[in-house]
Design a protein around this motif. Sequence first.
Motif, PDB file in Angstrom:
ATOM      1  N   ASN A  88       0.789  -1.178  -0.173  1.00  0.00           N
ATOM      2  CA  ASN A  88       0.069  -0.028   0.197  1.00  0.00           C
ATOM      3  C   ASN A  88       0.887   1.202  -0.018  1.00  0.00           C
ATOM      4  OD1 ASN A  88       0.834   0.036   2.876  1.00  0.00           O
ATOM      5  ND2 ASN A  88      -1.051   0.142   3.606  1.00  0.00           N
ATOM      6  N   GLY A  89       2.158   1.144  -0.073  1.00  0.00           N
ATOM      7  CA  GLY A  89       3.051   2.224  -0.110  1.00  0.00           C
ATOM      8  C   GLY A  89       3.675   2.690   1.243  1.00  0.00           C
TER       9      GLY A  89
ATOM     10  N   TYR B 232       3.647  -0.173  10.987  1.00  0.00           N
ATOM     11  CA  TYR B 232       2.614  -1.127  10.397  1.00  0.00           C
ATOM     12  C   TYR B 232       1.985  -0.434   9.088  1.00  0.00           C
ATOM     13  CZ  TYR B 232       2.357  -3.135  15.158  1.00  0.00           C
ATOM     14  OH  TYR B 232       2.564  -3.827  16.474  1.00  0.00           O
ATOM     15  N   PRO B 233       1.443  -1.023   8.425  1.00  0.00           N
ATOM     16  CA  PRO B 233       0.675  -0.618   7.145  1.00  0.00           C
ATOM     17  C   PRO B 233      -0.081   0.694   7.355  1.00  0.00           C
ATOM     18  CG  PRO B 233       0.461  -3.115   7.322  1.00  0.00           C
ATOM     19  CD  PRO B 233       0.923  -2.662   8.531  1.00  0.00           C
TER      20      PRO B 233
ATOM     21  N   PRO C 242      -0.732  -1.375  16.616  1.00  0.00           N
ATOM     22  CA  PRO C 242      -1.426  -0.547  15.369  1.00  0.00           C
ATOM     23  C   PRO C 242      -2.026   0.820  15.757  1.00  0.00           C
ATOM     24  CG  PRO C 242      -1.621  -2.758  14.923  1.00  0.00           C
ATOM     25  CD  PRO C 242      -1.475  -2.614  16.386  1.00  0.00           C
ATOM     26  N   ASN C 243      -2.955   0.683  16.788  1.00  0.00           N
ATOM     27  CA  ASN C 243      -3.428   1.865  17.273  1.00  0.00           C
ATOM     28  C   ASN C 243      -2.563   3.058  17.863  1.00  0.00           C
ATOM     29  OD1 ASN C 243      -2.971   1.022  19.790  1.00  0.00           O
ATOM     30  ND2 ASN C 243      -5.224   0.628  20.165  1.00  0.00           N
ATOM     31  N   GLY C 244      -1.236   2.714  18.143  1.00  0.00           N
ATOM     32  CA  GLY C 244      -0.403   3.870  18.506  1.00  0.00           C
ATOM     33  C   GLY C 244      -0.245   3.586  19.868  1.00  0.00           C
ATOM     34  N   LYS C 245      -0.931   2.614  20.615  1.00  0.00           N
ATOM     35  CA  LYS C 245      -0.828   2.407  22.185  1.00  0.00           C
ATOM     36  C   LYS C 245       0.556   1.728  22.310  1.00  0.00           C
ATOM     37  CE  LYS C 245      -4.656   4.423  23.678  1.00  0.00           C
ATOM     38  NZ  LYS C 245      -4.827   5.392  24.574  1.00  0.00           N
TER      39      LYS C 245
END
Length: 240
Positions: free
Chosen positions: A125-126, A137-138, A152-155
């Motif tokens: 996805n770049g 993460y993507p 992935p949510n930044g936590k």
Amino acid sequence: MKRAIPVLIVVFPLLVLGFTTDTTSANSDTCQQIRQVRRLAIRENLDDDNLATLEYQYCATAQPPNSITQPSPTATQDCVDLTVMTRLARIAEGNSNLVSLVESQQLLACGFSEQWGRSSFNYPNGQTAKFGSIWNYPNGQTAKFGSNWNYPNGKTAQFGSTWNYPNGQTAKFGSIWNYPNGTSTSFESLLSWACSILGREGCATRLLEVRNTNDFWSELAMVELSWNAYTMSSQATFRR
């Protein structure tokens, strides 16, 4: 200079198969074929960018493959890091497209370690997956910086010897474990509670890893069990 791979010739039968049916099983078969061709491209040092794009398109809706939950002692650092990322992503994101993107890189890094070593590369996805020793993460969130891990949510997932849940609550601090709602408990009580909700089959997949509370993989497994149990139970009826 990389040799160009005849992508259309190699992949055309796969595209035909994908267009003839939109069932999950067909996408899963196509996904596996694409991954086999992409592994060959990487092994032969060919340009696999188009194959990576196809993998993203087909594998996002395919049945998830059997992933590696704990790498071997001889695994490369890329394999180890991507394995941790896959598990953290699955804890927070379930079976989302984001998990599929991370897991596809993990399968390649662990299965073709001799040809995989890269200092930087992107997801289909770049988004940047790895730059130097920093992993992302993507969705662009940082996964690993130094020795610290994030969801992935930044936590924050792990900082030093402290583990956290995806909701920000502390899972383990020192020798103290907590339920995902923040209530303190013992390791044994937390494990018993999680397994009582997940059942024998859901708990058995991680029990072999939960050997002690001072090992990275066993602590990660405990966080997985606890969070999975928490998400299965209604927060409104959660009582601890």
